[in-house]
Scaffold this motif. Structure first.
Motif, mmCIF file in Angstrom:
data_model
loop_
_atom_site.group_PDB
_atom_site.id
_atom_site.type_symbol
_atom_site.label_atom_id
_atom_site.label_comp_id
_atom_site.label_asym_id
_atom_site.label_seq_id
_atom_site.Cartn_x
_atom_site.Cartn_y
_atom_site.Cartn_z
ATOM 1 N N THR A 37 1.031 -1.249 0.172
ATOM 2 C CA THR A 37 0.067 -0.062 0.008
ATOM 3 C C THR A 37 0.851 1.388 -0.068
ATOM 4 O OG1 THR A 37 -1.834 -1.313 1.094
ATOM 5 C CG2 THR A 37 -1.692 1.425 1.317
ATOM 6 N N VAL A 67 0.139 7.918 0.392
ATOM 7 C CA VAL A 67 -0.542 8.834 -0.344
ATOM 8 C C VAL A 67 -0.001 10.224 -0.198
ATOM 9 C CG1 VAL A 67 -2.671 7.502 -0.617
ATOM 10 C CG2 VAL A 67 -2.677 9.477 1.255
ATOM 11 N N TRP A 83 2.030 6.259 -9.033
ATOM 12 C CA TRP A 83 0.783 5.348 -9.104
ATOM 13 C C TRP A 83 0.002 5.788 -10.369
ATOM 14 C CZ3 TRP A 83 -4.252 5.356 -9.291
ATOM 15 C CH2 TRP A 83 -5.069 4.325 -8.716
ATOM 16 N N GLU A 112 -1.511 4.037 -14.084
ATOM 17 C CA GLU A 112 -2.992 4.182 -14.279
ATOM 18 C C GLU A 112 -2.919 4.730 -15.664
ATOM 19 O OE1 GLU A 112 -6.579 5.227 -11.787
ATOM 20 O OE2 GLU A 112 -5.783 6.978 -12.528
ATOM 21 N N LEU A 160 -4.617 2.662 -1.953
ATOM 22 C CA LEU A 160 -3.865 2.592 -3.074
ATOM 23 C C LEU A 160 -2.884 1.761 -2.972
ATOM 24 C CD1 LEU A 160 -3.941 6.260 -4.057
ATOM 25 C CD2 LEU A 160 -5.672 4.776 -4.721
ATOM 26 N N ASP A 168 -7.126 0.113 -6.823
ATOM 27 C CA ASP A 168 -7.676 1.426 -6.088
ATOM 28 C C ASP A 168 -8.851 0.597 -5.270
ATOM 29 O OD1 ASP A 168 -9.694 3.235 -5.003
ATOM 30 O OD2 ASP A 168 -9.173 4.469 -6.574
#
Length: 330
Positions: A8, A11, A20, A24, A57, A71
């Motif tokens: 994890t 953030v 990250w 994506e 995340l 996610d």
């Protein structure tokens, strides 16, 4: 190939969050009309925790390189049986166990919280080309497609002649527009319409219980959205008695050119008059006048939602891909 290592991310670490988002982005790049949140919108959504959901995340690394992301979102007050999950793998690292490793790690987290149902979106091609790799992968994990919607897109600005032909006032109604927070004098009616939308929106066999908004939750949503999005709302007011007949809302990402046509609702007793088209035209007009840099407007509609689907096609939307709601129930 070494086994993917799933963790994890922090953030609040700028480097980790940027990496990250980059994975994506790479995963979505092969879909020409994919609508991705900006890096700024992602940061705003996860760095200030919501009182209504928890977010994890996850990232998969191989030899230290980030190659896949997930996610995982779980509500804290509603739908406590449900977890929402999105998995994206960099195109250069697919079919190497990365997606499966992310699923296993996310699955362990949701099981630890007692969630018995997992749902997420998978996009694929239209027509006979087949469901696509994302749907096939989800099925291999035990998911089934329980609802489909077409991803529709229209280019902006709309041709002036076409816009003029579509713009027709409905007698007896006044259309109001606002940006951002709903004005105090309309909040009660707006809440009623939002809850009607949550109850009416087609979801197929998706095991989700419609959320009931109250003033606290509406205010929280408006405050959180304002950090990353411009919210444009059009609402139809019946002149004779002041009753609200419907609304439509568009979200504009503040950090890029994304434009999303979200809810459009006409209340039951006001249907069949053409209000849906009038409301969509009102939000479009605000977008084109105040945000002329936006080039594509996106929406999603179930073909079985016949009235709204016809309105969207008449508006100028065209289908570009098919979205599957994939679900797995323990």
């Amino acid at each position: 190939m070494p086994e993917p290592q799933v963790t994890t991310i922090d953030v609040h670490d700028d480097e980790q969050l940027a990496a990250w988002h980059a994975v994506e982005s790479a995963a979505l790049a092969e879909r020409p009309f994919a609508l991705q949140r900006s890096a700024a919108a992602l940061a705003a959504s996860v760095r200030v925790p919501s009182r209504y959901r928890r977010v994890h995340l996850l990232t998969a690394r191989v030899a230290g390189e980030m190659v896949g992301v997930a996610d995982l979102r779980m509500g804290t007050r509603d739908n406590l049986h449900l977890a929402g999950l999105e998995i994206n793998v960099h195109p250069d690292h697919r079919r190497q166990g990365v997606g499966t490793a992310l699923w296993e790690a996310a699955d362990a987290l949701r099981l630890a919280e007692g969630r018995t149902t997992v749902a997420g979106e998978a996009h694929g091609p239209l027509g006979p080309a087949g469901p696509g790799a994302a749907v096939t992968f989800a099925r291999s994990l035990g998911f089934t497609s329980v609802h489909t919607e077409e991803h529709l897109a229209v280019r902006l600005p709309v041709d002036p002649i076409t816009a003029d032909l579509l713009t027709r006032d409905v007698p007896g109604y006044e259309v109001l527009t606002w940006t951002g927070r709903c004005p105090d004098e309309h909040r009660a009616a707006y809440l009623t319409m939002r809850n009607q939308m949550n109850a009416d929106v087609p979801t197929g066999e998706l095991a989700v219980i419609p959320v009931v908004l109250d003033e606290e939750r509406l205010a929280d949503s408006e405050e959180r959205l304002a950090r990353s999005y411009v919210t444009i709302v059009a609402a139809a007011l019946r002149v004779a008695d002041g009753a609200m007949g419907g609304y439509s809302v568009v979200f504009l990402d503040r950090s890029d050119d994304a434009a999303l046509q979200d809810d459009t609702l006409v209340m039951p007793e006001h249907r069949g008059l053409g209000l849906g088209m009038q409301l969509k035209q009102a939000t479009r007009a605000v977008v084109e006048a105040e945000h002329p840099g936006r080039r594509v407007l996106h929406t999603w509609t179930a073909p079985g939602n016949a009235a709204m689907y016809r309105t969207n096609i008449a508006f100028g939307y065209a289908p570009v891909e098919l979205m599957h709601e994939m679900q797995r129930v323990d």
